[in-house]
Design a protein around this motif. Sequence first.
Motif, PDB file in Angstrom:
ATOM      1  N   LEU A 134      11.942  38.645 112.492  1.00  0.00           N
ATOM      2  CA  LEU A 134      11.944  38.740 113.960  1.00  0.00           C
ATOM      3  C   LEU A 134      13.336  38.458 114.524  1.00  0.00           C
ATOM      4  N   TRP A 135      13.956  37.382 114.047  1.00  0.00           N
ATOM      5  CA  TRP A 135      15.275  37.005 114.575  1.00  0.00           C
ATOM      6  C   TRP A 135      16.317  38.077 114.265  1.00  0.00           C
ATOM      7  N   LEU A 136      16.244  38.648 113.088  1.00  0.00           N
ATOM      8  CA  LEU A 136      17.203  39.687 112.733  1.00  0.00           C
ATOM      9  C   LEU A 136      16.981  40.939 113.583  1.00  0.00           C
ATOM     10  N   ALA A 137      15.711  41.234 113.873  1.00  0.00           N
ATOM     11  CA  ALA A 137      15.396  42.390 114.731  1.00  0.00           C
ATOM     12  C   ALA A 137      15.907  42.166 116.147  1.00  0.00           C
ATOM     13  N   LEU A 138      15.715  40.948 116.662  1.00  0.00           N
ATOM     14  CA  LEU A 138      16.191  40.634 118.013  1.00  0.00           C
ATOM     15  C   LEU A 138      17.712  40.729 118.107  1.00  0.00           C
ATOM     16  N   SER A 139      18.390  40.314 117.053  1.00  0.00           N
ATOM     17  CA  SER A 139      19.854  40.323 117.080  1.00  0.00           C
ATOM     18  C   SER A 139      20.426  41.737 117.110  1.00  0.00           C
ATOM     19  N   THR A 140      19.663  42.730 116.658  1.00  0.00           N
ATOM     20  CA  THR A 140      20.154  44.117 116.665  1.00  0.00           C
ATOM     21  C   THR A 140      19.647  44.901 117.876  1.00  0.00           C
TER      22      THR A 140
END
Length: 618
Positions: free
Chosen positions: A489-495
Amino acid sequence: NDNNDESGAPVTHHRRMERAEIVCALLLATPEVGAWAIGPNGWPTSREDLNCLVESNEKNAMCIAGEVLASAASIKETRPVVASLLTETSMKLLVGHPDRDIRTAAASAIAKIGLAEKGEDEVELMHLLEAACHMLEDSVASSSSNDNKENSNTFDAKTESIISKKLNSTSSASKQNLSSMERGIEVLAYLASKTQIKEEVAHGFEASVDSEHTALEVLVRVAKDVADQDAGEMLFGLASIFQQVAVTVHTLRKESFEGKEITMEQYDEIQKMQKTEEEKDMQKPEPDDNDTPENCAERINKMAAANVPTALVQLLNASSNSSDQAFEQVLLALTRMAAEPSVRGTMIQQGALSALIKIDREDKTPSDQKKKIIRIGQHCMAKLLVTTNPSLLTSAQRLGAIKPLIQLVRDIHAKDLQQFEALMAITNLGASGDDAKQKIIAEKGISSLNFAMFSDHEMVKRAATEAMCNLVPHEKMLQHLREKDTLRLWLALSTDYDDNYECARAAAGGLAMSTQDPEIAKVLIGLANFKERIDSLLQSGRPELMHRVFVMLLNLAEVGEEYRDALKENGMVAFCMAYVQSYNDESKAAELGFAENERGIFNVTIDLAKQIVRQCEK
């Protein structure tokens, strides 16, 4: 015949006064009988008699007429007929009369029946304001000096005797003081909706040259008396005055459209479409057009300087045992004031924050209505803490505010703005120390903030992500990030930087701070879309995002050989080498056209890329 006395002679001025005195006494002592007495069956010539009393220009007669109007206006059944009892000329004579008793009685009646409408001129409004301030000044002076003198000008001994039998629980002076205070608050509560009056009250209006205090100072003094007496209706009215002074007409109108299928802007646009160009040109400006946010902010600053927050805290403590409506008005007034950032520190110093924290602890099983009211208090707390330096708070304030703020974030009935500001306040408090982080986590903050990260509102999602970042490097937060789904989730939000840049920046920052943990690093490089996401960030062209991803890669390179190999295999080390070779020359970097505030960050990214290359070459 009502126009003649018992002997058949015309009704005298004295007889009219007697009739008015008896009716007034009945209205005060037995409202049901009084309602009949002032009607066509009891007093058929009431309109004629009252107008004659007013037009006589005799002080006692005018005072009695005013008292009849004020007493009748206090009763629901008789209120509709009050407006028809006097002509417009007679009412203006009462409101503008130099005698204070006459003015205040008439002003009280006008406030109760809403006679003063939009067309009322400035002079009449100022007469009403003067009368209201005189009433409040009298009540404050009486309360301060414990003056027990009775006012013998309004009623004769017989009438006073009838009233005292009905109201025998307090002294005449106390009743007079209470009546004066009630009337003053009633009139001002009505007038406070007018922009002109709000400006006058906030900017030092004085009822006369002999007044020792401004209107605002008098209201603050009255608040203490009202709080001590625990008088619910007066408490509601006083809080209503404060909250109306601290808000614009535009804001009130916008709030009235909340929960409706159409917004205020859409409604206004439809109204414009229905008018011809000629009608638009002829349209007069609204009387409250000068009630701007800037003017409102200035009024709030004046209120803070006059110790209004202290007064509201006193009312808040008293209203907890009063009606829900009064309780809500006090909290609304505090929330209105807290919307102005420049007074938040003053409000906290005057006890607002501590009083709000106490509310949450008092009611363990609140009703739905009470929950809504408590939500307003929690929102006010959030506003106070969004911009306040936590180091200036006591430990009890700093830690005590966390639980109600998290409750507001979890509340499914809370508005997006309420949740956003609660999250911002939690972010602020979370940065103040390990004890605040521990308190947030102890109050189930991680699950609550994680829930808010799935909000449909971009600003709520961003604020929740930022609040989570501030919990790093607490062990519980690191455990949360070690979950595969969480990191995904965090990696998706960062992109997601094209749609919600600020949230992407916060998420990337959280990963940059946590990837020093070997377990988090291992889960991260094992994600199926790790390379795709990191490549997207590296190629984003956003210096702030690139700075965070380079820190993330440097952390991975420093954790161990396994992670350095992963960077090499995914081409990230090669990217860093090419990045350094391409932009190490400052002249080439200048060609990218970054803003001045971004150039420093860009230079830092070059240094980080160099460190990554050196670390992976070991």
